[in-house]
Scaffold this motif. Structure first.
Motif, PDB file in Angstrom:
ATOM      1  N   ALA A 177       0.834  -1.207   0.000  1.00 18.15           N
ATOM      2  CA  ALA A 177       0.000   0.000   0.000  1.00 18.15           C
ATOM      3  C   ALA A 177       0.865   1.250   0.000  1.00 18.15           C
ATOM      4  O   ALA A 177       0.562   2.237  -0.688  1.00 18.15           O
ATOM      5  CB  ALA A 177      -0.931  -0.002   1.210  1.00 18.15           C
ATOM      6  N   VAL A 217       2.239   1.866  -3.413  1.00 13.13           N
ATOM      7  CA  VAL A 217       1.218   2.494  -4.250  1.00 13.13           C
ATOM      8  C   VAL A 217       1.148   3.992  -3.957  1.00 13.13           C
ATOM      9  O   VAL A 217       1.057   4.823  -4.865  1.00 13.13           O
ATOM     10  CB  VAL A 217      -0.162   1.837  -4.032  1.00 13.13           C
ATOM     11  N   ALA A 255      -5.626   1.471  -1.256  1.00 14.53           N
ATOM     12  CA  ALA A 255      -4.765   0.346  -1.616  1.00 14.53           C
ATOM     13  C   ALA A 255      -4.693  -0.659  -0.482  1.00 14.53           C
ATOM     14  O   ALA A 255      -4.719  -1.875  -0.700  1.00 14.53           O
ATOM     15  CB  ALA A 255      -3.360   0.849  -1.971  1.00 14.53           C
ATOM     16  N   PHE A 275      -5.883  -4.527  -0.917  1.00 15.14           N
ATOM     17  CA  PHE A 275      -4.980  -5.654  -0.711  1.00 15.14           C
ATOM     18  C   PHE A 275      -5.319  -6.449   0.527  1.00 15.14           C
ATOM     19  O   PHE A 275      -4.656  -7.442   0.841  1.00 15.14           O
ATOM     20  CB  PHE A 275      -3.530  -5.149  -0.592  1.00 15.14           C
TER      21      PHE A 275
END
Length: 491
Positions: A192, A195, A484, A488
């Motif tokens: 994350a 990202v 994100a 995930f």
């Protein structure tokens, strides 16, 4: 009965006044009605009187100063240390490498700013990150007349994402507050965070393209030839007197002398002023260069950062020793040492003054109890139906709370309460801890973070201008990380 009502009303009054104080501060500095230092001191003092605790203002301020004194000391000696390292040429290869990559293209320069800030942030300290990044990039932004708030905004966001490293502070605080292992919190968050970092790079590209459209693209030779024809600059080397010189081929200027470098100038090693559009760069012929000591200075800096990451000594002590050592070795003569200290005195005074002013703000917030009641109110207004989604709620709350509070206040005061509410609905402490890291890209531009004053001070950007520019983009970066993390299955 009347006493009961009064007991209810008083916390509510503290909550309202707390939000009003923060809002007043932000509005006044963003509208440039007050300087940040004046606003940080006068507004909380006034609200302390409104709360009815004006008699205790002195105690609150001293408590705040005591808490922030180590940070102020660290910043003072860190500015001297890195300022001298800039003077002696430690970062010149970085400047040349970025200059070669950027090729006077605004898009590349903005992306280069984000990449450099992210790389330097690996040391875990925001102040050093901003000092190195601004020192390397400021000459390019000034030379091409690019927006300096783009530089400060991009650097702050990149550093905010990287601030979640286990040695950066927030992760360690979350682990300590919830009695967890820092690696269990951080490692699953890496996708994350990557990202989020990628989003910062993409955003840098977009902002860079916008700057390119506004300014166009020149080759370095064209930029330098234009400067040769139009500019005569004053270059200060930190000695006495001053001399006028002209730009010559290669973008350098013959070093003159003088201690009147602009306040906030990166390093003060080769500062130049020509009105608002003056050029400032690292003069390769400045007398402060110490090429024979390059590897000593490089190894000393690596050793200092290693000691900081490994926590061998408190950071203020490390920078105090480092500053004394680098001055003594590179400038063995006392007059030269005094000249270097004088060259960086403006930066030291501006930043340390801002930190001690912020101590008034934080001291009043904490001492009056406003910050505690604000946090409790925000937790209490969460609907019971949101219980199973407390990780999401924590991630969203981390944006305003870490912006308006110190990391210590949020992670040790608010997060345990949120985690307890989440546990009642089956949300694990690990999920809560990871969600609490989401707000860091915005937190790094908080008026309560001393490092941001290093950033805006060295870049010579008004804090209000930086705030207006960065808040929306930093908040969006936080939401991207949160999205994100949920995608995930991390949060």
């Amino acid at each position: 009965m009347g006493c009961s009502r009064a007991n209810v009303r008083y916390p509510l009054m503290l909550t309202i006044l707390g939000f009003a104080m923060i809002a007043t501060f932000l509005v006044l500095i963003m509208m440039k009605k007050m300087s940040p230092i004046a606003a940080l001191v006068l507004i909380p003092a006034l609200f302390c009187v409104f709360v009815g605790k004006g008699a205790k203002l002195g105690d609150y301020v001293l408590d705040g100063v005591t808490d922030l004194a180590p940070t102020a000391a660290m910043l003072m000696f860190a500015i001297v240390y890195f300022g001298v390292m800039i003077d002696v040429g430690l970062f010149d290869p970085i400047v040349r490498g970025i200059l070669k990559f950027c090729k006077a293209d605004p898009m590349r320069i903005v992306v280069g700013t984000a990449v450099l800030a992210a790389i330097v942030s690996l040391d875990g300290d925001g102040s050093t990150t901003f000092m190195i990044t601004v020192s390397a990039m400021y000459p390019l932004y000034k030379r091409l007349k690019m927006s300096l708030v783009v530089m400060t905004g991009v650097a702050a966001m990149a550093n905010g994402v990287m601030n979640t490293l286990p040695w950066g502070g927030p992760t360690a605080r979350a682990a300590t507050a919830l009695k967890l292992d820092a690696s269990d919190i951080f490692v699953p968050m890496i996708p994350a965070l990557l990202v989020g970092l990628l989003f910062v790079f993409v955003l840098s590209y977009v902002l860079g393209v916008r700057e390119r459209r506004r300014l166009g693209v020149l080759t370095l030779d064209e930029v330098l030839e234009e400067e040769q024809e139009t500019e005569t600059v004053l270059v200060g080397s930190g000695a006495s007197g001053d001399s006028k010189v002209s730009m010559y081929k290669g973008g350098t200027a013959a070093a003159g002398s003088g201690t009147d470098a602009p306040a906030g100038a990166p390093g003060g090693a080769a500062s130049a002023a020509s009105g608002d559009d003056g050029f400032q760069g690292l003069d390769p012929n400045r007398p402060t260069l110490r090429p024979k000591l390059y590897w000593f200075n490089a190894l000393l800096t690596v050793g200092l950062l290693t000691a900081m990451i490994m926590e061998w000594l408190p950071i203020p002590v490390l920078f105090l020793i480092g500053a004394a050592l680098v001055l003594s070795v590179n400038f063995p003569h006392i007059p030269d040492q005094k000249a270097r200290l004088a060259a960086h005195a403006d930066n030291v005074l501006n930043v340390s003054g801002m930190v001690f002013a912020a101590a008034v703000f934080t001291g009043v917030l904490q001492g009056t109890g406003m910050v505690d009641h604000m946090a409790k109110w925000m937790v209490d207004v969460i609907p019971g139906s949101m219980g199973p989604h407390m990780a999401l709620v924590t991630g969203i709350l981390s944006l305003p709370l870490t912006y308006f509070m110190s990391n210590d206040g949020f992670y040790f005061g608010v997060l345990p309460v949120l985690a307890e509410a989440g546990a009642a609905h089956g949300v694990t402490p690990l999920e809560m801890a990871r969600a609490s890291l989401v707000g860091q890209p915005l937190h790094m531009s908080s008026p309560l973070v001393p490092a941001v004053y290093v950033l805006v001070g060295m870049a010579k950007v008004e804090f209000g201008d930086h705030t207006r520019f960065v808040v929306k983009w930093a908040a969006l970066t936080c939401l991207v990380i949160l999205g994100a993390g949920m995608l995930f299955g991390i949060i």
